[in-house]
Design a protein around this motif. Structure first.
Motif, PDB file in Angstrom:
ATOM      1  N   PRO A 171       0.800  -1.239   0.000  1.00  0.00           N
ATOM      2  CA  PRO A 171       0.000   0.000   0.000  1.00  0.00           C
ATOM      3  C   PRO A 171       0.827   1.281   0.000  1.00  0.00           C
ATOM      4  O   PRO A 171       0.275   2.363  -0.256  1.00  0.00           O
ATOM      5  N   HIS A 172       2.138   1.182   0.269  1.00  0.00           N
ATOM      6  CA  HIS A 172       2.981   2.386   0.254  1.00  0.00           C
ATOM      7  C   HIS A 172       3.254   2.880  -1.162  1.00  0.00           C
ATOM      8  O   HIS A 172       3.663   4.035  -1.349  1.00  0.00           O
ATOM      9  N   ILE A 173       3.040   2.032  -2.172  1.00  0.00           N
ATOM     10  CA  ILE A 173       3.373   2.391  -3.553  1.00  0.00           C
ATOM     11  C   ILE A 173       2.364   3.402  -4.111  1.00  0.00           C
ATOM     12  O   ILE A 173       1.151   3.227  -3.980  1.00  0.00           O
ATOM     13  N   ARG A 174       2.881   4.468  -4.721  1.00  0.00           N
ATOM     14  CA  ARG A 174       2.026   5.401  -5.471  1.00  0.00           C
ATOM     15  C   ARG A 174       1.834   4.800  -6.865  1.00  0.00           C
ATOM     16  O   ARG A 174       2.772   4.754  -7.652  1.00  0.00           O
ATOM     17  N   ALA A 175       0.633   4.341  -7.128  1.00  0.00           N
ATOM     18  CA  ALA A 175       0.374   3.483  -8.288  1.00  0.00           C
ATOM     19  C   ALA A 175      -0.382   4.224  -9.385  1.00  0.00           C
ATOM     20  O   ALA A 175      -1.389   4.889  -9.131  1.00  0.00           O
ATOM     21  N   ILE A 176       0.113   4.079 -10.608  1.00  0.00           N
ATOM     22  CA  ILE A 176      -0.539   4.670 -11.785  1.00  0.00           C
ATOM     23  C   ILE A 176      -0.811   3.561 -12.796  1.00  0.00           C
ATOM     24  O   ILE A 176       0.101   2.825 -13.186  1.00  0.00           O
ATOM     25  N   ASN A 177      -2.049   3.450 -13.215  1.00  0.00           N
ATOM     26  CA  ASN A 177      -2.415   2.536 -14.285  1.00  0.00           C
ATOM     27  C   ASN A 177      -2.514   3.338 -15.582  1.00  0.00           C
ATOM     28  O   ASN A 177      -3.282   4.299 -15.673  1.00  0.00           O
ATOM     29  N   PHE A 178      -1.730   2.953 -16.583  1.00  0.00           N
ATOM     30  CA  PHE A 178      -1.592   3.728 -17.813  1.00  0.00           C
ATOM     31  C   PHE A 178      -1.978   2.886 -19.018  1.00  0.00           C
ATOM     32  O   PHE A 178      -1.431   1.800 -19.226  1.00  0.00           O
ATOM     33  N   ASP A 179      -2.949   3.373 -19.792  1.00  0.00           N
ATOM     34  CA  ASP A 179      -3.357   2.651 -21.001  1.00  0.00           C
ATOM     35  C   ASP A 179      -4.036   3.631 -21.956  1.00  0.00           C
ATOM     36  O   ASP A 179      -4.164   4.826 -21.651  1.00  0.00           O
ATOM     37  N   LEU A 180      -4.493   3.115 -23.092  1.00  0.00           N
ATOM     38  CA  LEU A 180      -5.165   3.958 -24.083  1.00  0.00           C
ATOM     39  C   LEU A 180      -6.430   4.574 -23.485  1.00  0.00           C
ATOM     40  O   LEU A 180      -7.088   3.956 -22.636  1.00  0.00           O
ATOM     41  N   PRO A 181      -6.792   5.767 -23.920  1.00  0.00           N
ATOM     42  CA  PRO A 181      -7.960   6.450 -23.331  1.00  0.00           C
ATOM     43  C   PRO A 181      -9.250   5.630 -23.361  1.00  0.00           C
ATOM     44  O   PRO A 181     -10.006   5.641 -22.382  1.00  0.00           O
ATOM     45  N   HIS A 182      -9.512   4.901 -24.461  1.00  0.00           N
ATOM     46  CA  HIS A 182     -10.777   4.148 -24.525  1.00  0.00           C
ATOM     47  C   HIS A 182     -10.777   2.977 -23.548  1.00  0.00           C
ATOM     48  O   HIS A 182     -11.851   2.505 -23.153  1.00  0.00           O
ATOM     49  N   LYS A 191      12.453   2.362 -24.660  1.00  0.00           N
ATOM     50  CA  LYS A 191      13.194   3.631 -24.601  1.00  0.00           C
ATOM     51  C   LYS A 191      12.366   4.686 -23.871  1.00  0.00           C
ATOM     52  O   LYS A 191      12.915   5.492 -23.098  1.00  0.00           O
ATOM     53  N   ASN A 192      11.058   4.688 -24.097  1.00  0.00           N
ATOM     54  CA  ASN A 192      10.184   5.611 -23.365  1.00  0.00           C
ATOM     55  C   ASN A 192      10.128   5.255 -21.880  1.00  0.00           C
ATOM     56  O   ASN A 192      10.035   6.135 -21.026  1.00  0.00           O
ATOM     57  N   CYS A 193      10.187   3.961 -21.596  1.00  0.00           N
ATOM     58  CA  CYS A 193      10.256   3.529 -20.194  1.00  0.00           C
ATOM     59  C   CYS A 193      11.535   4.042 -19.541  1.00  0.00           C
ATOM     60  O   CYS A 193      11.524   4.515 -18.393  1.00  0.00           O
ATOM     61  N   ARG A 194      12.639   3.955 -20.270  1.00  0.00           N
ATOM     62  CA  ARG A 194      13.938   4.385 -19.728  1.00  0.00           C
ATOM     63  C   ARG A 194      13.932   5.873 -19.399  1.00  0.00           C
ATOM     64  O   ARG A 194      14.498   6.312 -18.399  1.00  0.00           O
ATOM     65  N   LYS A 195      13.243   6.656 -20.240  1.00  0.00           N
ATOM     66  CA  LYS A 195      13.134   8.097 -19.987  1.00  0.00           C
ATOM     67  C   LYS A 195      12.302   8.392 -18.746  1.00  0.00           C
ATOM     68  O   LYS A 195      12.469   9.438 -18.113  1.00  0.00           O
ATOM     69  N   ALA A 196      11.383   7.480 -18.410  1.00  0.00           N
ATOM     70  CA  ALA A 196      10.417   7.733 -17.337  1.00  0.00           C
ATOM     71  C   ALA A 196      10.914   7.321 -15.960  1.00  0.00           C
ATOM     72  O   ALA A 196      10.271   7.627 -14.956  1.00  0.00           O
ATOM     73  N   ILE A 197      12.061   6.620 -15.885  1.00  0.00           N
ATOM     74  CA  ILE A 197      12.556   6.116 -14.598  1.00  0.00           C
ATOM     75  C   ILE A 197      13.909   6.736 -14.262  1.00  0.00           C
ATOM     76  O   ILE A 197      14.624   7.197 -15.157  1.00  0.00           O
ATOM     77  N   PRO A 198      14.285   6.753 -12.988  1.00  0.00           N
ATOM     78  CA  PRO A 198      15.596   7.298 -12.614  1.00  0.00           C
ATOM     79  C   PRO A 198      16.745   6.522 -13.255  1.00  0.00           C
ATOM     80  O   PRO A 198      16.674   5.286 -13.386  1.00  0.00           O
ATOM     81  N   GLU A 199      17.805   7.240 -13.625  1.00  0.00           N
ATOM     82  CA  GLU A 199      18.945   6.633 -14.321  1.00  0.00           C
ATOM     83  C   GLU A 199      19.649   5.574 -13.483  1.00  0.00           C
ATOM     84  O   GLU A 199      19.988   4.499 -13.975  1.00  0.00           O
ATOM     85  N   LYS A 200      19.834   5.856 -12.195  1.00  0.00           N
ATOM     86  CA  LYS A 200      20.634   4.967 -11.358  1.00  0.00           C
ATOM     87  C   LYS A 200      19.818   3.927 -10.601  1.00  0.00           C
ATOM     88  O   LYS A 200      20.306   2.826 -10.350  1.00  0.00           O
ATOM     89  N   VAL A 257       4.358   7.427 -27.324  1.00  0.00           N
ATOM     90  CA  VAL A 257       4.681   8.848 -27.266  1.00  0.00           C
ATOM     91  C   VAL A 257       5.432   9.174 -25.982  1.00  0.00           C
ATOM     92  O   VAL A 257       6.543   9.699 -26.014  1.00  0.00           O
ATOM     93  N   SER A 258       4.834   8.882 -24.841  1.00  0.00           N
ATOM     94  CA  SER A 258       5.496   9.115 -23.555  1.00  0.00           C
ATOM     95  C   SER A 258       4.816   8.302 -22.473  1.00  0.00           C
ATOM     96  O   SER A 258       3.668   7.869 -22.626  1.00  0.00           O
ATOM     97  N   ILE A 259       5.534   8.121 -21.360  1.00  0.00           N
ATOM     98  CA  ILE A 259       5.064   7.322 -20.235  1.00  0.00           C
ATOM     99  C   ILE A 259       5.238   8.150 -18.960  1.00  0.00           C
ATOM    100  O   ILE A 259       6.266   8.822 -18.802  1.00  0.00           O
ATOM    101  N   PRO A 260       4.266   8.139 -18.057  1.00  0.00           N
ATOM    102  CA  PRO A 260       4.400   8.902 -16.807  1.00  0.00           C
ATOM    103  C   PRO A 260       5.655   8.496 -16.020  1.00  0.00           C
ATOM    104  O   PRO A 260       6.041   7.325 -16.006  1.00  0.00           O
ATOM    105  N   ASN A 261       6.265   9.451 -15.368  1.00  0.00           N
ATOM    106  CA  ASN A 261       7.477   9.197 -14.584  1.00  0.00           C
ATOM    107  C   ASN A 261       7.161   8.404 -13.314  1.00  0.00           C
ATOM    108  O   ASN A 261       6.114   8.592 -12.688  1.00  0.00           O
ATOM    109  N   ALA A 262       8.081   7.527 -12.940  1.00  0.00           N
ATOM    110  CA  ALA A 262       7.937   6.737 -11.713  1.00  0.00           C
ATOM    111  C   ALA A 262       9.274   6.102 -11.372  1.00  0.00           C
ATOM    112  O   ALA A 262      10.213   6.122 -12.178  1.00  0.00           O
ATOM    113  N   ASP A 263       9.355   5.528 -10.172  1.00  0.00           N
ATOM    114  CA  ASP A 263      10.567   4.813  -9.766  1.00  0.00           C
ATOM    115  C   ASP A 263      10.783   3.563 -10.608  1.00  0.00           C
ATOM    116  O   ASP A 263      11.920   3.153 -10.849  1.00  0.00           O
TER     117      ASP A 263
END
Length: 353
Positions: free
Chosen positions: A212-223, A270-279, A243-249
């Motif tokens: 329950p500590h996780i800040r959770a986002i469910n991401f999919d197509l609008p429909h 590659k979009n996933c890589r942009k959305a997460i911390p580098e290290k 196009v892009s993915i919401p940022n998260a750990d």
């Protein structure tokens, strides 16, 4: 009467072709049993029952054709979906449940009811008629059958969209029931998590219930998001993973990348890589990993699923570890770890450094 003599291999080969030629009769009988809720009817009695008892409880059928039902049940009993034994007292055959037919119970979770209904729907069966055309001419079976890919077709067809989302949803507890125990140490350190291609959010809700500590986002197509229920602790965001993915750990993707070609998988990753911390970021992939020496109960199912990807997606496939390694490295994930679980897929944990 003289018995004709045939070579045993000749007969075996012929028999196997006959069985494969009409293998669809098994899936059609299975769909019929689900639509008639036969397993639930038997379950309501708590014991094996007769055909007449089954027929009397079929919804919206005051005069069910028992002779048809008998022939369908014969096929399902032969495939060990139901049990059957002769009653010495009444002289009737009694039909019962076993560990297989329990997966057909509408009112018991988990089950495979919704997946059976969507995969055996005429819309989903039509692409299978185009496999040979695609071998000869290229292209994709679903597009040849319907003029567009599955995702566009579903976005314009609310009935199929619901069938598909329900079908994917019925696998949530099945797969997550294997993922969560095997990856219990992996979720604990995550502060925020995005489920990319998460459907209506069932997977993310299962994770949040345990963490329950996780800040959770469910991401999919609008429909898809438009039909998603409200889950405590889960936020829904509509968008396009190309196009892009919401940022998260961390990013979670279950049964997503197998829908796409190698090139598009690289684009998603590659979009996933942009959305997460580098290290400290990571991507958690739950998908099939083919292995030659993996002779478990799901070996044939993985092979079947690869053909399902061929029929229903635009370049999707199930992959070997070598194929996963190439995709991950090209997308900027030089390190990965595979965790085997007692299910069709495995867990692939990928790291950007």
């Amino acid at each position: 009467m003289e018995e004709a003599k045939f070579d045993a291999n000749f007969l075996t080969g012929q028999a196997e072709i006959w069985q494969l030629m009409f293998a669809f009769t098994g899936s059609m009988a299975l769909k019929c049993a689900v639509q008639l809720r036969i397993a639930d009817i038997i379950n309501s009695y708590g014991k094996p029952i007769t055909l007449s008892q089954i027929a009397s409880h079929i919804i919206d059928s005051p005069s069910a054709e028992i002779s048809y039902l008998e022939r369908i049940m014969r096929r399902l009993v032969h495939k060990k979906i139901f049990t059957a034994h002769h009653s010495s007292e009444e002289g009737d055959t009694l039909y019962g449940l076993n560990e297989t037919s329990k997966w057909l119970l509408w009112d018991t979770k988990p089950n495979l009811v919704a997946l059976i209904l969507v995969e055996n729907n005429p819309w989903m069966l039509a692409p299978w008629q185009h496999l040979s055309h695609c071998v000869k001419d290229g292209g994709h079976p679903f597009e040849k059958a319907h003029g567009c890919d599955l995702w566009n077709f579903a976005s314009k067809n609310p009935e199929l969209n619901k069938l598909f989302n329900d079908g994917m949803g019925c696998m949530v507890k099945i797969f997550m029931g294997a993922v969560l125990p095997a990856y219990k140490d992996g979720f604990g350190s995550i502060g925020s998590l995005v489920d990319v291609g998460g459907g209506t959010g069932g997977d993310m809700y299962e994770i949040v219930k345990s963490y329950p500590h996780i800040r959770a986002i469910n991401f999919d197509l609008p429909h898809v998001i438009d039909t998603a229920p409200n889950y405590p602790g889960v936020s829904h965001i509509g968008g396009d993973m190309f196009v892009s993915i919401p940022n998260a750990d961390a990013i979670f993707m279950k049964s997503v990348l197998h829908d796409w070609s190698n090139e598009l998988c690289v684009k998603i990753l590659k979009n996933c890589r942009k959305a997460i911390p580098e290290k400290t970021g990571k991507v958690i992939i739950v998908d099939v990993v083919f292995e030659q020496d993996n002779k478990d109960a799901f070996e044939e199912t993985r092979i079947i699923m690869d053909l399902v990807m061929l029929a229903h997606t635009t370049g999707g496939k199930e992959r070997t570890e070598i194929e996963w390694k190439r995709i991950l490295e090209e997308a900027g994930f030089p390190r990965y770890k595979i965790i085997r679980i007692p299910a069709i897929p495995s867990i692939i944990e990928a790291y950007p450094i």
